[in-house]
Design a protein around this motif. Structure first.
Motif, PDB file in Angstrom:
ATOM      1  N   UNK A  44       9.320   4.163  -9.568  1.00 20.98           N
ATOM      2  CA  UNK A  44       9.756   4.602  -8.244  1.00 20.98           C
ATOM      3  C   UNK A  44      10.771   3.632  -7.665  1.00 20.98           C
ATOM      4  N   UNK A  45      11.436   4.091  -6.650  1.00 22.87           N
ATOM      5  CA  UNK A  45      12.371   3.249  -5.924  1.00 22.87           C
ATOM      6  C   UNK A  45      12.494   3.743  -4.500  1.00 22.87           C
ATOM      7  N   UNK A  79      -0.548   1.948  -7.608  1.00 29.65           N
ATOM      8  CA  UNK A  79      -1.789   2.433  -7.009  1.00 29.65           C
ATOM      9  C   UNK A  79      -2.403   1.465  -6.020  1.00 29.65           C
ATOM     10  N   UNK A  80      -1.714   0.361  -5.698  1.00 24.20           N
ATOM     11  CA  UNK A  80      -2.245  -0.655  -4.786  1.00 24.20           C
ATOM     12  C   UNK A  80      -1.414  -0.679  -3.508  1.00 24.20           C
ATOM     13  N   UNK A  81      -2.090  -0.654  -2.363  1.00 21.93           N
ATOM     14  CA  UNK A  81      -1.451  -0.689  -1.055  1.00 21.93           C
ATOM     15  C   UNK A  81      -1.306  -2.144  -0.607  1.00 21.93           C
ATOM     16  N   UNK A  82      -0.073  -2.570  -0.371  1.00 25.86           N
ATOM     17  CA  UNK A  82       0.165  -3.958   0.020  1.00 25.86           C
ATOM     18  C   UNK A  82      -0.477  -4.311   1.358  1.00 25.86           C
ATOM     19  N   UNK A  83      -0.578  -3.350   2.268  1.00 24.65           N
ATOM     20  CA  UNK A  83      -1.236  -3.660   3.543  1.00 24.65           C
ATOM     21  C   UNK A  83      -2.746  -3.776   3.375  1.00 24.65           C
ATOM     22  N   UNK A 105       3.736  -8.904  -3.610  1.00 20.51           N
ATOM     23  CA  UNK A 105       2.356  -8.958  -4.064  1.00 20.51           C
ATOM     24  C   UNK A 105       1.452  -9.656  -3.078  1.00 20.51           C
ATOM     25  N   UNK A 106       0.331 -10.133  -3.605  1.00 16.08           N
ATOM     26  CA  UNK A 106      -0.685 -10.783  -2.774  1.00 16.08           C
ATOM     27  C   UNK A 106      -1.220 -12.002  -3.494  1.00 16.08           C
ATOM     28  N   UNK A 139       6.765   2.397  -2.415  1.00 20.64           N
ATOM     29  CA  UNK A 139       7.210   2.400  -3.805  1.00 20.64           C
ATOM     30  C   UNK A 139       6.239   1.624  -4.691  1.00 20.64           C
ATOM     31  N   UNK A 140       5.775   0.463  -4.210  1.00 18.68           N
ATOM     32  CA  UNK A 140       4.808  -0.320  -4.985  1.00 18.68           C
ATOM     33  C   UNK A 140       3.504   0.452  -5.134  1.00 18.68           C
TER      34      UNK A 140
END
Length: 412
Positions: A323-324, A296-300, A198-199, A290-291
């Motif tokens: 998802x995995x 719907x959120x991009x970790x980058x 996460x962030x 997968x996240x």
């Protein structure tokens, strides 16, 4: 502090560069000569600073100067690379600009430092200590399993499970070890291994996703494959609550107030969580993909926002299923035949696939580290069980078709 909109990125990471550019920043990237061919595909070669070692402060400072730049020119000095976090944080401190605090960067890299801080914060964590040589490990008794590894390693490389005194003797009698020490020694923690991604912004958790490894990561040393499945909050409200509490406490203890995190923990039989370790970067494998599929959120995108201190308050859009991801296994040896990425994407539930080996290339032994694979895929399904079934099916499908000089692949 400069507000120029210029960012100095230490270490090549194309997707991270694009995430910063999406926020309107001009990015100068410090990279190694071997990264030039890949970086050239992204254009802007005039923004590349080539140095022998991106972790060497002298190399980076000299390279920046050769380009006619000054650290004071930058709004942010950062890195999305595990091994460059401390270098970027020290340079940000020298520049007086945005960046990860040096103490936080050290804590996020050195596993002894972070476990000590977490323990002092009163959070559950394995007992650990350091030794200068592997021969100094010792075992109090044969029933006290230990894990020994580099203090600032990654991807389980040079990591060993020592269950008995004989295990230690065998390890010392083996071929010369790639890592010479010092070593981190920690008590082995039982339980299912989770990763929490996460962030955090201004000390507040802005995003959190909990995933469960199908097998604990260290099991790759016995030849199993590496895969994980994202757990849905609605189906695990208690676990998400405990994960949020542990993560918030750990990040506060480490002083990591702005950025992304990849935290690993062990789920105990009573439902409690024991801290494993935490990195200040996006998780490996296809964790990001997968996240993103599940939330719907991009970790980058989260990394770029939080690093630049741009307000970040996403509203996750939870998918109907989950998802995995899988690190696709293959036998070590010269690759003779292998399915293509297009063929992989035709398999049930496979939404993303990158088969990274091809006939004629060398496939390393997957037991070396958790980042060794024939490829990476994202698998989706109706629920966790469905995804796990599809991952096993993919492993068997791929294994029946890949051939190396070692022979066909097996399943788990």
């Amino acid at each position: 502090m400069s507000s120029s909109g210029h960012v100095l990125q230490i270490g090549w990471h194309g997707h991270a560069l694009m995430a910063l550019q999406a926020q309107g920043r001009e990015v100068t990237c410090v990279l190694r000569p071997r990264d030039l061919a890949t970086a050239a595909k992204h254009g802007n070669p005039e923004r590349h600073v080539v140095v022998p070692d991106t972790n060497n402060f002298e190399d980076v400072l000299s390279g920046v100067r050769r380009r006619g730049l000054d650290l004071g020119d930058f709004e942010l000095v950062t890195s999305a690379n595990e091994y460059c976090l401390v270098t970027a944080s020290v340079l940000a401190r020298l520049a007086g600009c945005l960046g990860m605090p040096v103490t936080a960067a050290v804590a996020l890299r050195d596993k002894y430092v972070q476990k000590d801080l977490v323990r002092r914060a009163g959070l559950p964590v394995a007992d650990c200590w350091t030794v200068d040589r592997l021969a100094d490990v010792g075992l109090a008794s044969s029933d006290r399993p230990l894990v020994v590894k580099p203090p600032a390693g990654a991807a389980t490389r040079n990591t060993y499970l020592v269950r008995t005194k004989q295990d230690l003797v065998d390890l010392l009698d083996a071929e010369p070890l790639a890592f010479g020490g010092p070593w981190l020694v920690e008590e082995f923690v039982e339980g299912r291994e989770l990763h929490i991604d996460g962030a955090v912004q201004d000390g507040r958790l802005a995003l959190l996703a909990v995933s469960r490894y199908m097998r604990n990561v260290i099991a790759i040393q016995s030849g199993t494959f590496l895969a994980s499945v994202v757990l849905r909050p609605a189906e695990h409200p208690g676990l998400y609550g405990r994960a949020r509490e542990l993560t918030a406490g750990v990040l506060a203890a480490l002083g990591h107030h702005d950025g992304v995190f990849h935290l690993e923990a062990f789920l105990q039989e009573d439902g409690g969580l024991v801290f494993g370790e935490c990195a200040g970067r996006v998780g490996g494998g296809m964790t990001r993909d997968a996240v993103a599929w599940s939330t719907g959120v991009d970790l980058l995108d989260a990394w770029a926002h939080t690093s630049l201190r741009i307000p970040f308050a996403p509203e996750p859009r939870l998918s109907a299923g989950t998802s995995g991801w899988l690190h696709v296994p293959a036998p070590a040896g010269t690759v003779l035949a292998v399915p293509t990425s297009d063929e992989a994407r035709e398999q049930p539930g496979c939404t993303l696939a990158a088969i990274e080996v091809q006939p004629g290339s060398e496939m390393p032994d997957t037991r070396i580290g958790s980042d060794v694979r024939a490829g990476r895929v994202v698998i989706v399904g109706d629920d966790e069980t469905h995804v796990e079934e599809r991952i096993r099916g993919f492993v068997n499908w791929f294994g029946a078709r890949v051939r190396t000089t070692a022979g066909p692949s097996g399943d788990e």
